[in-house]
Design a protein around this motif. Sequence first.
Motif, PDB file in Angstrom:
ATOM      1  N   ARG A  88       0.638  -1.281   0.054  1.00 46.79           N
ATOM      2  CA  ARG A  88      -0.085   0.007  -0.098  1.00 46.79           C
ATOM      3  C   ARG A  88       0.941   1.134  -0.049  1.00 46.79           C
ATOM      4  O   ARG A  88       1.956   1.123   0.514  1.00 46.79           O
ATOM      5  CB  ARG A  88      -0.874  -0.106   1.234  1.00 46.79           C
ATOM      6  CG  ARG A  88      -2.159  -1.124   1.176  1.00 46.79           C
ATOM      7  CD  ARG A  88      -3.050  -0.850   0.361  1.00 46.79           C
ATOM      8  NE  ARG A  88      -4.142  -1.734   0.383  1.00 46.79           N
ATOM      9  CZ  ARG A  88      -5.530  -1.588   0.105  1.00 46.79           C
ATOM     10  NH1 ARG A  88      -6.126  -0.195  -0.024  1.00 46.79           N
ATOM     11  NH2 ARG A  88      -6.387  -2.502   0.239  1.00 46.79           N
ATOM     12  N   VAL A 136       0.928   5.659   0.266  1.00 46.08           N
ATOM     13  CA  VAL A 136       0.186   6.855   0.861  1.00 46.08           C
ATOM     14  C   VAL A 136       0.995   8.197   0.134  1.00 46.08           C
ATOM     15  O   VAL A 136       1.929   8.248  -0.046  1.00 46.08           O
ATOM     16  CB  VAL A 136       0.576   7.201   2.432  1.00 46.08           C
ATOM     17  CG1 VAL A 136      -0.242   8.287   3.014  1.00 46.08           C
ATOM     18  CG2 VAL A 136       0.210   5.948   3.154  1.00 46.08           C
ATOM     19  N   ARG A 159     -11.297  -2.553   7.685  1.00 45.19           N
ATOM     20  CA  ARG A 159     -10.700  -1.696   6.859  1.00 45.19           C
ATOM     21  C   ARG A 159      -9.245  -2.246   6.952  1.00 45.19           C
ATOM     22  O   ARG A 159      -8.758  -2.465   7.787  1.00 45.19           O
ATOM     23  CB  ARG A 159     -10.671  -0.395   7.162  1.00 45.19           C
ATOM     24  CG  ARG A 159     -12.093   0.425   6.985  1.00 45.19           C
ATOM     25  CD  ARG A 159     -12.479   0.532   5.701  1.00 45.19           C
ATOM     26  NE  ARG A 159     -13.718   1.028   5.469  1.00 45.19           N
ATOM     27  CZ  ARG A 159     -14.321   1.416   4.417  1.00 45.19           C
ATOM     28  NH1 ARG A 159     -13.810   1.159   3.326  1.00 45.19           N
ATOM     29  NH2 ARG A 159     -15.418   2.068   4.376  1.00 45.19           N
ATOM     30  N   TRP A 190      -5.556  -1.657   7.172  1.00 41.85           N
ATOM     31  CA  TRP A 190      -4.774  -0.607   8.212  1.00 41.85           C
ATOM     32  C   TRP A 190      -3.431  -1.301   8.479  1.00 41.85           C
ATOM     33  O   TRP A 190      -2.963  -2.142   8.241  1.00 41.85           O
ATOM     34  CB  TRP A 190      -5.515  -0.579   9.369  1.00 41.85           C
ATOM     35  CG  TRP A 190      -5.458  -1.593  10.533  1.00 41.85           C
ATOM     36  CD1 TRP A 190      -6.552  -2.620  10.361  1.00 41.85           C
ATOM     37  CD2 TRP A 190      -4.680  -1.978  11.557  1.00 41.85           C
ATOM     38  NE1 TRP A 190      -6.127  -3.776  11.250  1.00 41.85           N
ATOM     39  CE2 TRP A 190      -5.119  -3.287  12.066  1.00 41.85           C
ATOM     40  CE3 TRP A 190      -3.386  -1.205  11.941  1.00 41.85           C
ATOM     41  CZ2 TRP A 190      -4.255  -3.740  13.077  1.00 41.85           C
ATOM     42  CZ3 TRP A 190      -2.933  -1.852  13.127  1.00 41.85           C
ATOM     43  CH2 TRP A 190      -3.311  -3.285  13.659  1.00 41.85           C
ATOM     44  N   ASN A 217       2.137   2.703  12.132  1.00 38.66           N
ATOM     45  CA  ASN A 217       2.891   3.345  11.444  1.00 38.66           C
ATOM     46  C   ASN A 217       4.120   3.897  12.261  1.00 38.66           C
ATOM     47  O   ASN A 217       3.926   4.285  13.254  1.00 38.66           O
ATOM     48  CB  ASN A 217       2.268   4.767  10.865  1.00 38.66           C
ATOM     49  CG  ASN A 217       3.213   5.718  10.208  1.00 38.66           C
ATOM     50  OD1 ASN A 217       3.930   5.393   9.099  1.00 38.66           O
ATOM     51  ND2 ASN A 217       3.416   6.997  10.584  1.00 38.66           N
ATOM     52  N   LEU A 253      -2.334   4.190  10.035  1.00 41.75           N
ATOM     53  CA  LEU A 253      -2.731   4.583   8.902  1.00 41.75           C
ATOM     54  C   LEU A 253      -3.715   3.688   8.293  1.00 41.75           C
ATOM     55  O   LEU A 253      -3.674   2.310   8.322  1.00 41.75           O
ATOM     56  CB  LEU A 253      -1.579   4.361   7.782  1.00 41.75           C
ATOM     57  CG  LEU A 253      -0.386   4.990   7.754  1.00 41.75           C
ATOM     58  CD1 LEU A 253       0.648   4.757   7.018  1.00 41.75           C
ATOM     59  CD2 LEU A 253      -0.706   6.847   7.833  1.00 41.75           C
ATOM     60  N   TRP A 288      -6.849   2.800   4.972  1.00 42.49           N
ATOM     61  CA  TRP A 288      -7.553   2.916   3.859  1.00 42.49           C
ATOM     62  C   TRP A 288      -8.683   2.813   3.632  1.00 42.49           C
ATOM     63  O   TRP A 288      -9.272   1.948   4.063  1.00 42.49           O
ATOM     64  CB  TRP A 288      -6.523   2.203   2.712  1.00 42.49           C
ATOM     65  CG  TRP A 288      -5.028   2.175   2.443  1.00 42.49           C
ATOM     66  CD1 TRP A 288      -4.496   3.000   1.517  1.00 42.49           C
ATOM     67  CD2 TRP A 288      -3.872   2.040   3.480  1.00 42.49           C
ATOM     68  NE1 TRP A 288      -3.317   3.288   1.636  1.00 42.49           N
ATOM     69  CE2 TRP A 288      -2.836   2.645   2.827  1.00 42.49           C
ATOM     70  CE3 TRP A 288      -3.833   1.541   4.702  1.00 42.49           C
ATOM     71  CZ2 TRP A 288      -1.649   2.605   3.524  1.00 42.49           C
ATOM     72  CZ3 TRP A 288      -2.575   1.122   5.129  1.00 42.49           C
ATOM     73  CH2 TRP A 288      -1.694   1.857   4.670  1.00 42.49           C
ATOM     74  N   THR A 310      -8.842   7.048   0.086  1.00 45.02           N
ATOM     75  CA  THR A 310      -8.550   8.111   1.059  1.00 45.02           C
ATOM     76  C   THR A 310      -7.678   7.324   2.161  1.00 45.02           C
ATOM     77  O   THR A 310      -8.126   6.294   2.437  1.00 45.02           O
ATOM     78  CB  THR A 310      -9.675   8.784   1.501  1.00 45.02           C
ATOM     79  OG1 THR A 310     -10.415   9.509   0.712  1.00 45.02           O
ATOM     80  CG2 THR A 310      -8.972   9.813   2.755  1.00 45.02           C
ATOM     81  N   VAL A 311      -6.576   7.967   2.585  1.00 44.71           N
ATOM     82  CA  VAL A 311      -5.714   7.338   3.858  1.00 44.71           C
ATOM     83  C   VAL A 311      -6.050   8.196   4.864  1.00 44.71           C
ATOM     84  O   VAL A 311      -5.881   9.529   4.821  1.00 44.71           O
ATOM     85  CB  VAL A 311      -4.331   7.433   3.406  1.00 44.71           C
ATOM     86  CG1 VAL A 311      -3.406   6.733   4.564  1.00 44.71           C
ATOM     87  CG2 VAL A 311      -4.045   6.706   2.158  1.00 44.71           C
ATOM     88  N   ALA A 370      -4.726   9.038   8.508  1.00 45.69           N
ATOM     89  CA  ALA A 370      -3.988   8.982   9.644  1.00 45.69           C
ATOM     90  C   ALA A 370      -4.513   9.396  10.855  1.00 45.69           C
ATOM     91  O   ALA A 370      -4.988  10.485  11.334  1.00 45.69           O
ATOM     92  CB  ALA A 370      -2.691   9.921   9.061  1.00 45.69           C
ATOM     93  N   LYS A 393      -6.620  13.369  -0.271  1.00 40.58           N
ATOM     94  CA  LYS A 393      -6.415  11.884  -0.254  1.00 40.58           C
ATOM     95  C   LYS A 393      -5.910  11.409   0.855  1.00 40.58           C
ATOM     96  O   LYS A 393      -5.673  10.116   1.378  1.00 40.58           O
ATOM     97  CB  LYS A 393      -5.325  11.569  -1.401  1.00 40.58           C
ATOM     98  CG  LYS A 393      -5.712  11.469  -2.800  1.00 40.58           C
ATOM     99  CD  LYS A 393      -4.963  11.337  -3.880  1.00 40.58           C
ATOM    100  CE  LYS A 393      -5.306  11.552  -5.173  1.00 40.58           C
ATOM    101  NZ  LYS A 393      -4.067  11.006  -6.356  1.00 40.58           N
ATOM    102  N   VAL A 394      -5.481  12.400   1.772  1.00 35.30           N
ATOM    103  CA  VAL A 394      -4.916  12.155   3.158  1.00 35.30           C
ATOM    104  C   VAL A 394      -5.854  12.971   4.273  1.00 35.30           C
ATOM    105  O   VAL A 394      -5.910  14.231   4.197  1.00 35.30           O
ATOM    106  CB  VAL A 394      -3.441  12.542   3.412  1.00 35.30           C
ATOM    107  CG1 VAL A 394      -2.826  12.223   4.772  1.00 35.30           C
ATOM    108  CG2 VAL A 394      -2.423  11.818   2.421  1.00 35.30           C
TER     109      VAL A 394
END
Length: 777
Positions: A474, A476, A656, A658, A661, A685, A687, A691-692, A694, A722-723
Amino acid sequence: MDAFSFQQEASSQIAERFAEYAANPLMVDRQTTVPFLQTLVSITGSGKTLILAEAIAQIRDRLPIQPVVLWISKGRIVVSQAYANLSSGKYADNLPGFNVKPLLQVAPSDLEDDSVPLLLVATVGKFAVEDSQGGDRRVYQAQLDLASESLWSLIAKRRTHGGLRRPLIVVYDEGHNLSDLQTRRLLELSPDALISASATMALPGQLENTIARLRNDRGWNEQRFTTAVSSRAVVDAGLVKERIAIGGYVTPMETAIDAMLADMGDAQEASASLPVPFRPKAIYVCSTNTVDGVPISEDVKRPFADRQARPILIWRHLVENAGIDPSKIVIYSQLKFGPGFPPPPSLRLLSGGDNDYTTFLEGNFEHVIFNLGLQEGWDDPTCGFAYIDKEMASARQITQVIGRVLRQPGAEHYQNPILNTAHFYIRSDERGVFDEILDDVRTQLLNEHPAISLSIKKDGRGRILEKLMPEPPRTVPTVGILSANAKDPIAAIISKMMNFSSGGENTIGQGSRMLVLQEIGTGNEATYDWVEVEHSNRVTARAIFRRELQRLYSGALRRAGGPINLVDIELPKFDALVELTSPAADHIRSIARDVVDCYISNSRIFQNDFDAPYSVGPVLVDEADAVEFSKSLHRRYSGLNPLELRFARALDKSQRVWARNPRNSGFYLPLLDLASASTYWPDFLVWVDKTVVAIDTKGDHLLTDATLGKLFEIDTLGEPAKVVLRLVSEGEAQVSPSGQITKLSGIGFTVWSWKAGKLHAQHAEDERAAVKKALTF
């Protein structure tokens, strides 16, 4: 070399404490001051030499006349490296204008010339002798072609042409070696300051009177004597590794070494793919001329194939069984061979002679077999693996070796965690012995390296940590700082900075007077008295500006980004010389503050879709506390704290994808905040479609700082976001329209977000509800 914020803070604290004390020092007698005393306590690899160099430069800036600095250490190798680095190497720019010389090469004219600061480098062996008349004691003997007095006497007087006594600052690198004899000799010089640095500080008894005077007459407590560097700051800066992994092997030597070589192969493969590749190295610590289990020396009059000395057995296993090229292996010890029984030509043996260390460095060996002879002075960050044989396996020796493996190559943490780990493979005879050693090592590590995690494996089978790859892979989007809009406003600020190149009263400091001992009269009629010198040494406007930028904003001087890159620092007006306490210096600092404020207000955090995205990398798992998950990118994670574990399990139940991190080596976000570090790493994180999310879990004591500094809207330059960032805290809280946060209860969790420029709080009764709210947007 640019200093990190923690290094700059430490050096400034030492210099400021010295200046405060030097303005009104305690006296032993009319001509002798009680020296200022400071210990720099900082973990191995934290850049102690850089901190000391910066401290000396700042002390020099505050003095009324140019000082003499005596920079000493016990080890010849340490001193040799210090001289090279301070005179023309990586730290030379941190000591601008200094005349750096070996101690025995100093001339009387060097001491008399007060226009240039003087730094003398030496081993303690040059002066730490009981009998100053015996042996080769050149420092205590008069050089008749240069002076009628000994060098030691000249340094003690250190008179300028005008009769002033120059300040003497003594710096002892690797200060844990400081002995009573060395201290007694140094005090003969009447130094104005004694500054000592070490990872583990202990002061000799000869300083008891000095310490007592400072305690009783100045009210100094223990904290006042010490400048301590946070190990967390050192780890976050990437200077040292994040983790120490120790494996205990009650096995044949070959089993432990094979496990290390397997891990080392993974590390070499990972490093080869880096933009700046390097080859990880290994050290093998063992006794030299004894046989396993026998306390007496081995018979050296035997064929090489029959020898049982540990370095030979290790070398043969590496060459004959592991297939390692002998040219990549060196034995650095006084290994003995009898007449007529030489080693094979391919064996490289260095015994530690005068030229051997240079040969050792030039050889760039990947496998180093030694018996602690390289303990101090050898600082190769690419060394990440250590095999320690049972004869050397005491807690003290292991913690000493840890310092040789702790430094981080490239001064940055990498995506593959095997490159951020110091690996140790310890062979012992009995499991109980290993357990006792580990208890001692664990205690010392908690005291000396509290920010570095420790993983321990006791079963002696295979590798210490298991590496897990992400499944499926994956990415980011990269997040960066867009500062183009700050360039012109910063240029306008710099244009308003006044030019002090012509001098004038504004470049002169106020209230900077210090007492300096001066010779009055000549010959037998000479006496000495203290006189006031009104002004301090001058420093460039550039140095003041850069130091202020670094103090205000932790990312100010970084090469990639940071406000320094938007300033034409080579403008002639930055060459102007001013005193630190002058109105000119205050003006320069105010310009630096305006530059930082302008940079922050005109820059944006943005989603950078032009650069390659961050790809989730592998993780190392300690099976002792590993927890298995079904939806995570890695099958298992270890080292989760209780809050992280609760949240990770809730994430897993959300169905989801994940990932945890990792701090310092995972996905990070830059910050535009004066009060925070320059980057931060969210805990998880997740997904959600394209969209990610955090997510960061924080305790209540971090809530205000975290929300104000880390929850922001990421500018997407017109593209869909996207974040998305979310913060989760324990308990129920609310935020007022003015932004004030109030804790209502300890029940459940609060999910924090940033919408339309305002902070929002949502209460959730448990972690599963918190996850649901965090993933809804």
